[in-house]
Write a protein that holds these residues in place. Structure first.
Motif, short mmCIF file in Angstrom:
data_model
loop_
_atom_site.label_atom_id
_atom_site.label_comp_id
_atom_site.label_asym_id
_atom_site.label_seq_id
_atom_site.Cartn_x
_atom_site.Cartn_y
_atom_site.Cartn_z
N THR A 119 -0.84 -1.57 -0.73
CA THR A 119 -1.71 -1.84 -1.60
C THR A 119 -3.00 -1.68 -1.31
N GLN A 128 5.22 -10.10 -16.82
CA GLN A 128 6.18 -9.04 -16.88
C GLN A 128 7.44 -9.47 -16.09
N GLU A 132 -7.11 -3.78 -9.11
CA GLU A 132 -7.96 -2.83 -9.72
C GLU A 132 -8.53 -3.17 -11.27
N SER A 133 -8.00 -4.28 -11.43
CA SER A 133 -8.18 -4.73 -12.94
C SER A 133 -9.74 -5.33 -12.97
N THR A 169 -1.23 -3.93 -6.69
CA THR A 169 -2.30 -2.92 -6.76
C THR A 169 -3.06 -2.82 -8.22
N GLU A 170 -2.42 -2.91 -9.07
CA GLU A 170 -2.80 -3.09 -10.66
C GLU A 170 -3.71 -4.11 -10.95
N ASP A 223 3.17 -2.31 -6.55
CA ASP A 223 2.56 -1.81 -7.68
C ASP A 223 1.70 -2.92 -8.43
N LYS A 224 2.13 -3.72 -8.71
CA LYS A 224 1.75 -4.95 -9.65
C LYS A 224 0.27 -5.53 -8.80
#
Length: 293
Positions: free
Chosen positions: A88, A255, A291-292, A287-288, A284-285
């Motif tokens: 991440t 999610q 970046e939000s 990282t997302e 992945d979550k």
């Protein structure tokens, strides 16, 4: 009560999850051990800095390990913290929170809140962005992550960017005998699970408190977005699914991922393929979410 001597004996049982990690041990830039003084106890924490990342002020993911609130330690999650840091490009903070019955509810939640405040106050020295904080955990650790978000909401403070709840324990009110326990011996002798619960919430009022049993909390759309990972054959699956629906009904972002043919703590005990899939999903979550903002 003999809860403390029995808990100490249970802590001597070898941790199978620590023996055979589902993720290979990865090299990282640095692992930094720190002791933080809190009102609960001196708290041992580990920082994992990702390899090959030169930028300043990294996001941070705070991890709370599993262990039924009474046992295990942060080192059981060492391989996963290394993996998440590299995958991440975030700093991962691994917390050795206080254990019941010596430190029952709400002590670990108060302790972890103080760790979060300490983290934000020392963000510059730690090369961390205090605006990009995420939390998560497994089993009892997931309970603490969920409770910490609710505690922050109570105090009117900023939410993390993400809460990761993996096979979470979220309901101390429903007797374990009434939960869909797949294990033959635990199903036949629910008193064992009841003993573990009593260590953390010895009084009925504690068990009913929404910070102990988040399924009973009044939730809002202000709570952190959630990734909720469940196993098909897990006594805690219904309460995790109930909490997910409760968050969604309040307008929260959720999610869910159900892993078929898996049992409680599969992220640490296997099957390996499903465990790797779950850890990659979590990475992945994170990282997302990082970046939000």
């Amino acid at each position: 009560m003999f809860t403390t001597p029995i808990a100490k004996l249970l802590r001597l049982v070898p941790n199978q999850a620590k023996k055979n990690p589902m993720i290979p041990l990865q090299q990282i830039k640095m692992k930094k051990e720190v002791i933080v003084e809190t009102s609960v106890q001196l708290t041992y924490i580990s920082f994992y800095y990702p390899l090959g990342v030169a930028k300043e002020k990294l996001p941070v993911y705070i991890n709370f390990h599993g262990g039924a609130f009474i046992m295990n330690e942060k080192e059981m999650d060492d391989p996963y913290c290394r993996f998440l840091a590299n995958q991440t490009e975030c700093v991962v903070l691994n917390v050795n929170y206080a254990k019941a019955p010596e430190y029952p509810f709400p002590k670990p939640i108060e302790q972890c809140y103080e760790i979060l405040q300490w983290l934000k106050n020392n963000a510059n020295d730690l090369n961390i962005n205090p605006e990009k904080v995420m939390v998560g955990g497994q089993s009892s650790g997931a309970n603490i992550a969920a409770a910490l978000c609710l505690y922050l909401e109570e105090k009117g403070e900023n939410q993390p960017l993400l809460q990761v709840l993996s096979c979470p324990m979220l309901d101390f009110v429903t007797p374990h005998a009434d939960k869909p326990e797949p294990d033959h011996w635990r199903s036949r002798y629910p008193q064992a699970a009841s003993f573990l619960n009593t260590c953390y919430v010895p009084e009925k009022e504690q068990a009913e408190h929404p910070l102990a049993s988040p399924v009973r909390a009044d939730v809002s759309d202000r709570l952190a977005p959630a990734l909720i990972v469940t196993a098909e054959y897990d006594a805690f699956r219904p309460e995790a699914e109930f909490y997910a629906e409760k968050l969604k009904a309040a307008g929260g972002k959720v999610q869910e991922k159900l892993f078929k043919d898996c049992f409680h703590a599969f992220t640490h005990l296997g099957p390996k393929e499903e465990a790797e899939e779950a850890w990659n999903l979590i990475a992945d979550k994170i990282t997302e979410a990082a970046e939000s903002l």
